[in-house]
Write a protein that holds these residues in place. Structure first.
Motif, short mmCIF file in Angstrom:
data_model
loop_
_atom_site.label_atom_id
_atom_site.label_comp_id
_atom_site.label_asym_id
_atom_site.label_seq_id
_atom_site.Cartn_x
_atom_site.Cartn_y
_atom_site.Cartn_z
N GLY A 1 -0.77 8.11 -0.02
CA GLY A 1 -0.68 9.39 -0.46
C GLY A 1 0.31 10.39 0.08
O GLY A 1 1.12 11.26 -0.50
N LYS B 1 0.90 -1.33 -0.05
CA LYS B 1 -0.11 -0.13 -0.09
C LYS B 1 1.14 1.17 0.05
O LYS B 1 1.66 1.52 0.82
N ASN C 1 -11.39 3.44 2.35
CA ASN C 1 -9.87 3.96 2.96
C ASN C 1 -9.17 2.63 1.99
O ASN C 1 -9.35 1.74 2.15
N PHE D 1 -12.85 15.27 7.92
CA PHE D 1 -12.75 13.69 8.50
C PHE D 1 -13.41 13.40 9.56
O PHE D 1 -13.62 14.11 10.49
C1 LIG Z 1 -12.89 6.93 3.05
C2 LIG Z 1 -11.70 7.64 2.97
O1 LIG Z 1 -11.16 8.30 3.97
N1 LIG Z 1 -10.87 7.48 1.97
C3 LIG Z 1 -9.73 7.95 1.45
C4 LIG Z 1 -9.21 7.33 0.16
C5 LIG Z 1 -7.74 7.68 -0.09
C6 LIG Z 1 -6.59 7.13 1.07
O2 LIG Z 1 -6.98 6.39 1.68
O3 LIG Z 1 -5.40 7.77 0.90
P1 LIG Z 1 -4.23 7.56 1.90
O4 LIG Z 1 -4.03 6.09 1.96
O5 LIG Z 1 -3.41 8.34 1.25
O6 LIG Z 1 -4.60 8.38 3.19
C7 LIG Z 1 -9.73 9.31 1.24
O7 LIG Z 1 -10.85 9.94 0.86
O8 LIG Z 1 -8.75 10.30 1.46
#
Ligand SMILES: CC(=O)N[C@@H](CCC(=O)OP(=O)(O)O)C(=O)O
Ligand SMILES: Nc1ncnc2c1ncn2[C@@H]1O[C@H](COP(=O)(O)OP(=O)(O)O)[C@@H](O)[C@H]1O
Length: 303
Positions: free
Chosen positions: A38, A35, A194, A87
């Motif tokens: 970001g 994984k 997520n 959030f």
């Molecule tokens: C539901 C939820 O919170 N989804 C995350 C999906 C992207 C994610 O998880 O990105 P990172 O791994 O970089 O944190 C969001 O919208 O930020």
């Protein structure tokens, strides 16, 4: 007259390669879900090194599957669209309009970039989202906050994983790159999942040997934010006891690690994606660089 021994200047390289032999043997043919958070996608060099590591694993006989995040990238795009990021329970409140942006950024931007970087090394990477071939099915997630179920919009809770498409790609010698978006079979909506949770669910369903979560800290800090002492190894039961005290981004990561090792994954690791080639360091050397979670029955075993 004896033949003079030539000085082979490349000898140390052979030494390094041979040191990796036990790990190459151990991991050969094994699936590893990586994984890429970001927050770890800090600069172009790191992203390029990430792609090199994943391609290296592929050529070393492992089966890497990439699941990517993109939280900061989504927040930036929402900002451009005049949508404020909020959030709750560590998850992005995702309105219908926000969902369009989430999908555009994850599937159309971050995933495309990673696929492009990997494919600089050959025709390897194929991008997909959880929507493709029912890879990830979800239902509307309503977290409980202070004893009440809260509506956070189009946020999905995974109900099923179909590994068929990913396994077909792996069998074809490809590197799947998965965006954490799911479709609901009940209401037909697309949901934001997520990425840590998606990676953990995929690792378990694929019977992966390793789940590796790359983030922007060294691992799980024992007493965050007061100290930077990293917990190097803990069992599922130890992690379970710690979970209620964890905060923010670490919650889905560590819940994911727990889910993975409780469902057949041999080790789940949280490692520092800001360190170049952290994946290779973790897989092919003695010096694990982050936090490793192992199933309870392995307590005391060497990993
Ligand atoms: C539901 C939820 O919170 N989804 C995350 C999906 C992207 C994610 O998880 O990105 P990172 O791994 O970089 O944190 C969001 O919208 O930020
Ligand atoms: N115990 C902890 N140890 C390490 N980091 C923690 C801890 N608790 C909370 N965090 C936070 O979690 C963040 C990582 O999660 P997140 O921001 O979601 O990253 P990613 O984009 O990689 O998923 C860290 O940068 C840190 O701020």
């Amino acid at each position: 007259m004896s033949t003079p021994t030539r000085k082979h200047t490349a000898l140390p390289k052979a030494q390094i390669l041979i040191e990796a032999l036990p790990w190459l043997v151990r991991h050969n043919g094994k699936t590893v879900v990586i994984k890429f958070g970001g927050n770890a996608m800090i600069d172009e060099d790191l992203k390029a090194a990430f792609a090199q590591d994943v391609v290296f694993l592929h050529h070393a006989g492992l089966k890497p599957v990439v699941v990517h995040g993109g939280g900061p990238q989504i927040s930036a795009a929402l900002d451009q669209h005049g949508i404020v990021s909020e959030f709750k329970a560590g998850l992005r409140v995702t309105t219908e309009d926000a969902m369009d942006v989430v999908r555009m950024v994850l599937a159309g931007q971050v995933q495309r970039e990673l696929v492009g970087l990997l494919n600089q090394h050959g025709p390897l990477a194929v991008g997909l989202t959880g929507e493709d071939a029912h890879t990830i099915t979800a239902t509307k997630h309503q977290p409980e906050i202070d004893g009440e179920l809260v509506d956070i919009g189009r946020v999905g809770e995974i109900t099923a994983i179909d590994t068929g498409a990913i396994e077909a790609l792996l069998a074809d010698g490809r590197i799947p790159v998965v965006s954490s978006i799911a479709r609901s079979q009940d209401d037909g909506h697309v949901y934001n999942v997520n990425a840590d949770t998606a990676a953990a669910a995929l690792a378990a369903a694929l019977d992966a040997e390793t789940l590796m979560v790359l983030t922007d800290v060294e691992g799980l800090y024992e007493d965050w934010p007061h100290s930077d002492e990293v917990i190097s190894r803990l069992t599922a039961a130890e992690l379970e006891r710690l979970l209620p005290d964890l905060s923010s981004g670490m919650v889905p990561k560590m819940e994911g690690c727990l889910h993975a090792v409780r469902n057949g994954v041999t080790t789940a690791r949280v490692i520092d994606g800001r360190v170049q080639h952290s994946i290779l360091l973790e897989i092919f050397t003695d010096e694990g660089i982050g936090t490793m979670v192992v199933p309870d029955e392995q307590e005391g075993d060497a990993a």
